[in-house]
Enzyme design. Structure first.
Site, PDB file in Angstrom:
ATOM      1  N   ASN A 252      -7.951   4.877  -1.813  1.00 41.05           N
ATOM      2  CA  ASN A 252      -7.427   3.602  -1.339  1.00 41.05           C
ATOM      3  C   ASN A 252      -6.835   2.794  -2.485  1.00 41.05           C
ATOM      4  O   ASN A 252      -6.954   3.154  -3.664  1.00 41.05           O
ATOM      5  CB  ASN A 252      -8.553   2.812  -0.643  1.00 41.05           C
ATOM      6  CG  ASN A 252      -8.035   1.798   0.342  1.00 41.05           C
ATOM      7  OD1 ASN A 252      -6.834   1.658   0.535  1.00 41.05           O
ATOM      8  ND2 ASN A 252      -8.928   1.082   0.978  1.00 41.05           N
TER       9      ASN A 252
ATOM     10  N   CYS B 151       0.827  -1.209   0.000  1.00 37.61           N
ATOM     11  CA  CYS B 151       0.000   0.000   0.000  1.00 37.61           C
ATOM     12  C   CYS B 151       0.862   1.261   0.000  1.00 37.61           C
ATOM     13  O   CYS B 151       0.509   2.276  -0.599  1.00 37.61           O
ATOM     14  CB  CYS B 151      -0.944   0.001   1.193  1.00 37.61           C
ATOM     15  SG  CYS B 151      -0.109   0.242   2.774  1.00 37.61           S
TER      16      CYS B 151
ATOM     17  N   HIS C 256      -1.671   0.908   7.367  1.00 38.04           N
ATOM     18  CA  HIS C 256      -2.073   1.064   5.968  1.00 38.04           C
ATOM     19  C   HIS C 256      -1.804   2.486   5.497  1.00 38.04           C
ATOM     20  O   HIS C 256      -2.028   3.450   6.233  1.00 38.04           O
ATOM     21  CB  HIS C 256      -3.561   0.741   5.831  1.00 38.04           C
ATOM     22  CG  HIS C 256      -4.046   0.662   4.413  1.00 38.04           C
ATOM     23  ND1 HIS C 256      -3.443  -0.103   3.454  1.00 38.04           N
ATOM     24  CD2 HIS C 256      -5.102   1.270   3.799  1.00 38.04           C
ATOM     25  CE1 HIS C 256      -4.102   0.014   2.312  1.00 38.04           C
ATOM     26  NE2 HIS C 256      -5.105   0.854   2.496  1.00 38.04           N
TER      27      HIS C 256
END
Length: 378
Positions: A320, A6, A298
């Site tokens: 995201n 991520c 994250h």
């Protein structure tokens, strides 16, 4: 997909937005696989060097123990993006597409960890003997070529040069041009990473101080992660200024807490466990960090804010990397959730006041790699 990259998606999404705007593109993606290849190669090199440098520490030493527990992984954060892009440049996604093992990293990571631990013990033993240091590093370099081979099998081999052309929103197609990855970065992106600063909110450490995490870099010559610890309200002011100037930011948080994943909502009111069980599960942020109950898990790109009539934020928008899940690929967090579960933000220095930037002149407090705030974004 099933990977902890991520931090790469987030960092490259921030850069990607600038390229889309510069060339008036409808869509554009950098190759995450390209940088991931070198991320894994460089982390292997860091591990080998660290095992050589700590060869005379006992096996039960906490630093040696930490190295063997964490030989490699696919997590990271903003300074990793900076280290890798600066050294290796960038390529568009077409130049090095995703593979099964880039999207499903566990098998490759387990295999690399097994080899690195075995190699690390061998290098450690050799460094303890009466062998010239140059011979130890010659063996290390041989082992790095073997790591390169494993990565090439799983991820493909990175291009040394490639041809790129694009079609803008009006339908105009550019001439094709050949680039090296370093040339592509310098010409297409045109960003100075020194213009950016990492901000952190850790109530357990003194505010207004500069901190550094040992071993938290992605290349041997790279920079350890340094951050300024600030109250959340101050970080919000800089974030709002950046968003109003149409610049997204690298943002990391504890995404799994109070997440309503179907709708993509991060809200402290999503689940009321206290009422359900008749018990108090609340812990202040400082204690959650100290006990590993909460940490940065994250990374996403902070892209938007909703301001009320008195110009205070009540909601924030995050881009995201989980595909089209949540709110059309985005997550919406409340301002209260921001306070509790936001950990770090990277923002251009031009949106930060001089008083805060002055903190960068301090000598950083060096923290060990097992500090709770070291957790990598995944």
């Amino acid at each position: 997909k099933n990977s902890g990259r991520c931090w790469l998606f987030t960092g490259l999404n921030v850069l990607r937005a600038q390229v889309i705007q510069k060339y008036d593109l409808g869509e554009f993606q950098f190759s995450q696989n390209y940088l991931f290849f070198y991320d894994q190669l460089e982390k292997a090199n860091l591990f080998y060097n660290s095992m050589i440098e700590t060869a005379f520490l006992p096996m039960e030493d906490r630093e040696v123990e930490w190295l063997l527990k964490n030989p490699i992984g696919d997590g990271g954060q903003w300074t990793g993006v900076v280290d890798l892009v600066t050294k290796y440049g960038l390529v568009p996604s077409e130049a090095m597409p995703e593979t099964y093992h880039s999207e499903n990293t566990s098998a490759l990571s387990n295999l690399l960890s097994r080899k690195l631990r075995a190699d690390g013990l061998e290098l450690r033993k050799m460094a303890q003997g009466k062998i010239a240091r140059e011979m130890v590093f010659m063996l290390k370099n041989k082992k790095l070529t073997e790591i390169y081979q494993i990565l090439a099998f799983g991820l493909g081999e990175p291009p040394l040069q490639f041809s790129w052309q694009y079609q803008d929103k009006s339908g105009k197609i550019s001439d094709a041009k050949t680039f090296t990855p370093q040339e592509f970065f310098k010409e297409v992106v045109q960003i100075n990473f020194d213009d950016y600063v990492m901000l952190m909110n850790d109530p357990g450490k003194e505010m207004g101080k500069l901190y550094e995490i040992k071993y938290d870099r992605h290349t041997q010559e790279g920079r350890n992660w340094k951050y300024i610890n600030l109250p959340a309200e101050e970080i919000k002011k800089f974030a709002i200024s950046s968003i109003l100037a149409n610049e997204g930011m690298y943002f990391s948080c504890d995404v799994g807490k109070q997440l309503e994943s179907d709708k993509g909502i991060l809200d402290l009111q999503n689940y009321d466990y206290n009422s359900l069980f008749g018990l108090n599960f609340d812990m202040p942020k400082q204690q959650r960090i100290q006990t590993y109950e909460s940490g940065s898990t994250h990374g996403m790109a902070l892209m938007g804010v909703n301001l009320t009539n008195d110009n205070t934020p009540d909601k924030w928008l995050l881009e995201n990397s989980w595909g089209n899940k949540g709110y059309n690929g985005y997550l919406i967090m409340t301002d209260e959730w921001f306070n509790e579960y936001m950990f770090r933000l990277v923002v251009n220095k031009k949106y930060v006041d001089e008083k805060t930037l002055k903190i960068l002149e301090q000598e950083a407090v060096l923290l060990p790699p097992w500090d709770p705030m070291f957790l990598m974004d995944q």
